[in-house]
Design a protein around this motif. Sequence first.
Motif, PDB file in Angstrom:
ATOM      1  N   UNK A  91       0.821  -1.207   0.000  1.00  0.00           N
ATOM      2  CA  UNK A  91       0.000   0.000   0.000  1.00  0.00           C
ATOM      3  C   UNK A  91       0.860   1.264   0.000  1.00  0.00           C
ATOM      4  N   UNK A  92       2.053   1.162   0.521  1.00  0.00           N
ATOM      5  CA  UNK A  92       2.938   2.319   0.622  1.00  0.00           C
ATOM      6  C   UNK A  92       3.753   2.544  -0.662  1.00  0.00           C
ATOM      7  N   UNK A  93       3.744   1.568  -1.560  1.00  0.00           N
ATOM      8  CA  UNK A  93       4.546   1.664  -2.773  1.00  0.00           C
ATOM      9  C   UNK A  93       3.655   2.037  -3.961  1.00  0.00           C
ATOM     10  N   UNK A  94       4.050   3.037  -4.684  1.00  0.00           N
ATOM     11  CA  UNK A  94       3.300   3.458  -5.860  1.00  0.00           C
ATOM     12  C   UNK A  94       3.364   2.369  -6.938  1.00  0.00           C
ATOM     13  N   UNK A  95       2.226   2.126  -7.579  1.00  0.00           N
ATOM     14  CA  UNK A  95       2.187   1.185  -8.692  1.00  0.00           C
ATOM     15  C   UNK A  95       2.107  -0.273  -8.305  1.00  0.00           C
ATOM     16  N   UNK A  96       1.732  -0.577  -7.057  1.00  0.00           N
ATOM     17  CA  UNK A  96       1.665  -1.978  -6.649  1.00  0.00           C
ATOM     18  C   UNK A  96       0.236  -2.488  -6.509  1.00  0.00           C
ATOM     19  N   UNK A  97      -0.745  -1.682  -6.878  1.00  0.00           N
ATOM     20  CA  UNK A  97      -2.132  -2.151  -6.845  1.00  0.00           C
ATOM     21  C   UNK A  97      -2.285  -3.268  -7.871  1.00  0.00           C
ATOM     22  N   UNK A  98      -3.189  -4.216  -7.569  1.00  0.00           N
ATOM     23  CA  UNK A  98      -3.369  -5.358  -8.463  1.00  0.00           C
ATOM     24  C   UNK A  98      -4.154  -5.002  -9.724  1.00  0.00           C
ATOM     25  N   UNK A  99      -4.811  -3.847  -9.715  1.00  0.00           N
ATOM     26  CA  UNK A  99      -5.414  -3.348 -10.945  1.00  0.00           C
ATOM     27  C   UNK A  99      -5.353  -1.831 -10.920  1.00  0.00           C
ATOM     28  N   UNK A 100      -5.564  -1.222 -12.069  1.00  0.00           N
ATOM     29  CA  UNK A 100      -5.437   0.233 -12.205  1.00  0.00           C
ATOM     30  C   UNK A 100      -6.443   0.943 -11.294  1.00  0.00           C
ATOM     31  N   UNK A 101      -5.958   1.908 -10.530  1.00  0.00           N
ATOM     32  CA  UNK A 101      -6.849   2.703  -9.688  1.00  0.00           C
ATOM     33  C   UNK A 101      -7.736   3.578 -10.564  1.00  0.00           C
ATOM     34  N   UNK A 102      -9.019   3.608 -10.234  1.00  0.00           N
ATOM     35  CA  UNK A 102      -9.949   4.477 -10.935  1.00  0.00           C
ATOM     36  C   UNK A 102     -10.438   3.965 -12.269  1.00  0.00           C
ATOM     37  N   UNK A 103     -10.363   2.660 -12.483  1.00  0.00           N
ATOM     38  CA  UNK A 103     -10.846   2.084 -13.751  1.00  0.00           C
ATOM     39  C   UNK A 103     -12.287   2.491 -14.052  1.00  0.00           C
ATOM     40  N   UNK A 104     -13.117   2.525 -13.011  1.00  0.00           N
ATOM     41  CA  UNK A 104     -14.519   2.906 -13.213  1.00  0.00           C
ATOM     42  C   UNK A 104     -14.641   4.355 -13.692  1.00  0.00           C
ATOM     43  N   UNK A 105     -13.772   5.221 -13.209  1.00  0.00           N
ATOM     44  CA  UNK A 105     -13.781   6.616 -13.654  1.00  0.00           C
ATOM     45  C   UNK A 105     -13.371   6.676 -15.119  1.00  0.00           C
ATOM     46  N   UNK A 106     -12.332   5.938 -15.483  1.00  0.00           N
ATOM     47  CA  UNK A 106     -11.862   5.890 -16.869  1.00  0.00           C
ATOM     48  C   UNK A 106     -12.978   5.408 -17.800  1.00  0.00           C
ATOM     49  N   UNK A 107     -13.823   4.516 -17.292  1.00  0.00           N
ATOM     50  CA  UNK A 107     -14.927   3.979 -18.095  1.00  0.00           C
ATOM     51  C   UNK A 107     -16.193   4.830 -17.997  1.00  0.00           C
ATOM     52  N   UNK A 108     -16.151   5.909 -17.210  1.00  0.00           N
ATOM     53  CA  UNK A 108     -17.292   6.811 -17.090  1.00  0.00           C
ATOM     54  C   UNK A 108     -18.446   6.256 -16.283  1.00  0.00           C
ATOM     55  N   UNK A 109     -18.164   5.321 -15.381  1.00  0.00           N
ATOM     56  CA  UNK A 109     -19.221   4.678 -14.590  1.00  0.00           C
ATOM     57  C   UNK A 109     -19.629   5.529 -13.388  1.00  0.00           C
ATOM     58  N   UNK A 110     -20.922   5.528 -13.129  1.00  0.00           N
ATOM     59  CA  UNK A 110     -21.448   6.168 -11.930  1.00  0.00           C
ATOM     60  C   UNK A 110     -21.539   5.090 -10.864  1.00  0.00           C
TER      61      UNK A 110
END
Length: 187
Positions: free
Chosen positions: A78-97
Amino acid sequence: DVVQNGNAAILEERSLAIHMLKTAVPAGTLARMGALVGKGTERQIEAMGLYFESVGIAFQIMDDVLNLRGLYSKDADKMKKGTALKRLGEDIVEGKVTMPVCKAMAKLKTVEERRKLWDTIRAKPQDQVVVDSVIAELEGLGAIEECIEQADTIVNEAWADLDSVIPDSFAKMMLRSFGWFVIERCG
């Protein structure tokens, strides 16, 4: 309408309806079938179904939260950038409410603030800086935390009902643990 008046109740209602159809109803139906085959009473069958419906809704709400906060293989990541198992904010990128967006729309004070958030999400931003700024806004408004609290309440209320009608057993403990897992996977 929501952008103009800030009344996000209908938006949240629709989001919950999608969660019901996507996960809660199938889970609840299968749980009722299992309780029926297990010779549960009518009250036990219904309480089991409602518990699993609640866990299904909470699962979807927490999935919205994980999309914004990340899913990590271990706490240290959690303290390291880029270690999430999937892209943060994918729903935002897809325009999901999602549920956090619903909560944020209710919390924003002005039409201009709501329009800015709405237009940003609707534009399906690909720039991670823009996505991160939306996530920060949702965090700052307390919308994400409110979602976690809602998921927790939904599961705990359904558990209280189920707990009162089934005898103590290892299986009961496992049912409770499953509910905890769903609401704690962001922890």
